[in-house]
Structures are given as C-alpha cells and as structure tokens.
Design an enzyme around this catalytic site. Sequence first.
Site, mmCIF file in Angstrom:
data_model
loop_
_atom_site.group_PDB
_atom_site.id
_atom_site.type_symbol
_atom_site.label_atom_id
_atom_site.label_comp_id
_atom_site.label_asym_id
_atom_site.label_seq_id
_atom_site.Cartn_x
_atom_site.Cartn_y
_atom_site.Cartn_z
ATOM 1 N N ASP A 206 -16.301 -10.172 -22.261
ATOM 2 C CA ASP A 206 -17.109 -10.174 -23.480
ATOM 3 C C ASP A 206 -17.639 -11.578 -23.792
ATOM 4 O O ASP A 206 -16.892 -12.560 -23.699
ATOM 5 C CB ASP A 206 -16.218 -9.695 -24.632
ATOM 6 N N GLU A 255 -5.291 -13.096 -6.304
ATOM 7 C CA GLU A 255 -3.869 -12.851 -6.010
ATOM 8 C C GLU A 255 -3.656 -11.396 -5.626
ATOM 9 O O GLU A 255 -2.603 -11.018 -5.122
ATOM 10 C CB GLU A 255 -3.011 -13.138 -7.251
HETATM 11 C C1 GLC Z 1 -20.140 -8.333 -27.296
HETATM 12 C C2 GLC Z 1 -19.872 -6.867 -27.488
HETATM 13 C C3 GLC Z 1 -20.200 -6.508 -28.896
HETATM 14 C C4 GLC Z 1 -19.328 -7.329 -29.824
HETATM 15 C C5 GLC Z 1 -19.495 -8.818 -29.554
HETATM 16 C C6 GLC Z 1 -18.413 -9.615 -30.224
HETATM 17 O O1 GLC Z 1 -21.485 -8.619 -27.368
HETATM 18 O O2 GLC Z 1 -20.598 -6.117 -26.554
HETATM 19 O O3 GLC Z 1 -20.021 -5.146 -29.143
HETATM 20 O O4 GLC Z 1 -19.674 -7.055 -31.151
HETATM 21 O O5 GLC Z 1 -19.391 -9.097 -28.183
HETATM 22 O O6 GLC Z 1 -17.185 -9.428 -29.579
#
Ligand code: GLC
Length: 562
Positions: A206, A255
């Site tokens: 993310d 790993e």
């Molecule tokens: C990313 C995710 C989104 C989230 C953001 C903060 O863009 O896809 O859904 O709100 O990160 O974590």
Amino acid sequence: MSLTSDPNWWRQAVVYQIYPRSFADANGDGLGDLAGVTSRADYLADLGIDAVWLSPFYPSELADGGYDVADYRNVDPRLGTLADFDEMTSALHERGIRVIVDIVPNHTSRHHEWFRAALAAGPGSPERERYIFRDGRGPNGSEPPTDWRAMFGGSQWERVEDGQWYLHTFAPEQPDLNWANPEVREDFLRTLRFWADRGVDGYRVDVAHSLTKDLSEPLPSWEELEAMPWDGTHPIWDRDEVQEVYAEWRKVFNEYDPPRVAVAEAWVESERVPRYANEGSLGQAFNFDLLRANFDAGAFRRIIDHNLTLATRSGSSSTWVLSNHDVIRHATRYGLPDAVSDDRGGYIVNPGAEWVKSRGSEPQLDRERGLRRARAASLLLLALPGCAYLYEGEELGLHEVCEIDADERQDPTFFRSEGVDYGRDGCRVPLPWKSEGVSLGFGEAPAHLPQPEWFADFSVEREEAEEDSTLTLYRRALSARRAWQGAEELRWIETGCDDVLAFARPGGWVSVTNFSAVDVPVSELGEEVARALGRAHLASREMRPDVVAAETTVWCAPGEDS
Ligand code: GLC
C-alpha cells in the site's frame, strides 16, 4: 489442481482482488469474512484466476475500510481467526490459486499498540520516535507544524492531549510511521515472514512510494511542497531511499521457495515505476495508466507501448488494471462522456465524480454503452502480455452504486470533505450472488453497504445461466488465455483504421478491438486482420462474419500460417 513450483508464476498471472468485507458473508453479520472467501473457492477456481489479492482483513476500526491496521499479524475478529485464514489459504492452494495479502506500511491505526504507547509515553520518548511527532507553532504550539493538507481532506497534523502534533498523510486515525527508525523496519520484516510462513505467496504494498520522509527544518509550506518535483528528493513522496527498505524486504522474499512476490501501489512518475518493479526491489508495480484513460484506441496503444517498454527496462512484467477498490467501476466510467472520465490529476483518481455527486440522476450516463466498452476493454486487457489485475464484481459487469445515503456511507473521504468528495463506497457494495434474498446471497443479513435493486440483474446465479453474460465471457477468456503462453511480447498489426487496434501474440493468437461507435467492415482492415477474423474464437459482443461490431473486442485463434 495444485500449485506449481515455477518461480515465475506471477509474470502473466490473472490476479483477482477481493475486498473481504464485501465479497461473501459466511457468519451472517452483514460483513464479508474469510470463511466467506473459503465458501466461494470453487467460484474462484471456475473463474480461472491464478491468484487472489485480499485487501486488509486485519483488526481495524475501519476508519479507512481496513487500511488502518491495529495489528498486522492477526485477523479482525469480525472477519474470522487465523485458523480461518489458514483454512482459506489451503482451500485456495488446493485449487491452484495463490494468495496475496495487503501490507500497509506507511501508517498504522491509531489503535495500534505502538500508537497507544506513544500517547502514553509522552514527548521525547522512544515510543514517539516510531511515529512523526512535532511541536506546534504559534502561541502554546496551538497551530499545526505546517499547513499541509491530508489526502482525505483537512490538516495533515492532529494534536494530542499533551499538545504535540502527529503527521497523518491520510485520515487522523492513520498516524504515519517513522521509517527512519530501525525498530519500524524490523517489525515489518517480522510481519512479512509471519504471513509467508503461513503460506502466503505475495504482498500488495500500500502506498509504496511514501514511507521514508525528510522532515528536516525548515519545513516547506503546502504551496512549496506541492510545487516540488517528484524526482527522488521530494520530502514526502517517492524518495530514493525508500528503495533501501525494499532491498531489505527482497532479502526476506528470497528466503522462501519460490521467492515471495510483491506488487507496489506506487502513484509515481511513470519513468520512476521501474525502480519499484525491478527484481532488487518489490519486483512488480501497478500501472494505472489504462485505469485513467478514456476508451480510445490512440490512448490505449500509447499506454500499452509505453508500459511494455517500462517493463522491459525493469525486467518485470507489466501489470494491467481497469478497476479497483479506489475508483469508479470501469463499466460506469466508460458510460460517461470522455471529458468526465479523463481526470489524470490527483492521487486517487475518481473520474465521474460529478456524476456520482449528482447521485447518477444526470442523463449523461449510458449504462449499456459503458458495459459494452468495459467488456471490450477487459477482453483487450486479458490479451496483453503481463499480469492482469481484476477487481471483484467486474466479472459480473457491475456498475458503480451512486445511490448511497450520507448516513450509510463509510469512506472517510466523504466525511472529511463534507461530502464534496463522494468517496469510494460505490465500488465496494457487497457482491450479488443470487437474484433474491436479504442481501442477494451475500449472506443472511442486510449487507453493510446497501445493494440497489438493479444488483439482482447482475447476480452470479443469473449470469451463470446466461450464454452471453459478462461472467461467461470472463470465464471463457480466462480459460482461452491459458493457451496464450509464451514470450511477453506483442506485435501490432496495422489495420489502416485509427479506431481499430489489432495485435498478435507469440503462438498466433490475435486480438482485434474496434473502439468506435460504428461497426467496421472486415474488408477495410487489411488482409492479415481479415484472415485472423476468419478464425474468431471469442468476442465481447456478438460475432458477425462481415464486420467488427462497434465497441467490441474479438479474439482469433492461431491458424496454419501463424
Ligand atoms: C491506498 C489504498 C486506499 C487507502 C490508502 C491509504 O491507496 O488503496 O484504499 O485508502 O492507500 O491506506
């Protein structure tokens, strides 16, 4: 079917994104859960995907749909237990489907034990050093350290009881971690191993382009920050040294046998995408270019060429995405006038925002056209070399849901912008499995986001029974795609028509897409395309021998001469 030991399994995989709270609800509480995913393992196998990517299922107060993680090594009790996770993984693995989990490293939830400890320990403590705390400006430090704006609206700083402020790139419930702190780095290595040891095959990372930050004084103003180039030196985004973090992660991936894989969600300058996609880093990165483009032959061709070049440069395979949990579903985007769906700015792109704000009441949406184009674009995407990421419900041709009342909305972007940004709930409404019942087969209770009546027309039950449904199309396409193995190359075939794209893949399959609103006679498309169309195998709309219908993709099987 069992898993192969091929370390390159991911390169041309079809990955299906599950938003766990909205996929299937096995325990009847209105929220989807892991047992729900297990109960639909056969559906996923029949669809013909290679892997699932699960959006976060960890303990969370759901301030941002689970992207506010309170414990990275556990399951939200509302979604199940670690035993349920293991059961789900086994059920998927037995069917030859890999499992990818979402890692959220930029921020925790404010309920994470580290953040609670940071609040309790007070200013100057090592506990605060895991986050980004600063004193405020002005009398008694009552003004935030800077005037920076958070991604979800409002200030990027939140004040705590003792007067200090902490940084949150997203919602205040999501305090940013301090990636200069070795303890933070160590803990994420532990998390990666925790899930890999449980059999997880890979990770979706993310906001992979944030994490490391340079907050040395004097801090720039918001205006200055916004004007700074994203060239590796920006204080917040896409800093060069974030790659040091991923080099450490890579050692952990390696790993395991086969090595664990990862895909970066990195909204960066496309020239810098290969930094995340190369094999010393995360190994793959999302390419969101098609997701931001209009349904337009020229745009598609440019984007495809550009991204194949970038993939060659990084040594990774390209990725293709039309929908995910952050944007308006592509069946709806493509039914809106082009000008509306061509918003290229911003980090989370929500083309069609104006339309959703008007609750879909404006006459500008042509649903049929949107779906017709979506089917054509999806079939084209599945013909491309590289990895295809599908979002749950797109295989049903689902549209965005705009008819959600303010008191039923969940996305923080809606609340923090006081409704100006309508948020992302419309693509997160639970799937319709049946055409009847309290939540259309999603579960035994009303779904946590309300399903509109028209969802019944798109149910799995209904589409399974229909020869020309979108579900049938996806199943056939995914099954045929297995024969498209071979080099990650394509060769354009000139069609002589600006609105028709045709390309051949090694092995002789040919994909032809007519982007225009009118049928194009086969005789106008040149000899090679005409010959290929004589071997038409699958089409996003009815196949006719003499024309490629408007807004249609046709796949042609290899012939003697290919
Ligand atoms: C990313 C995710 C989104 C989230 C953001 C903060 O863009 O896809 O859904 O709100 O990160 O974590």
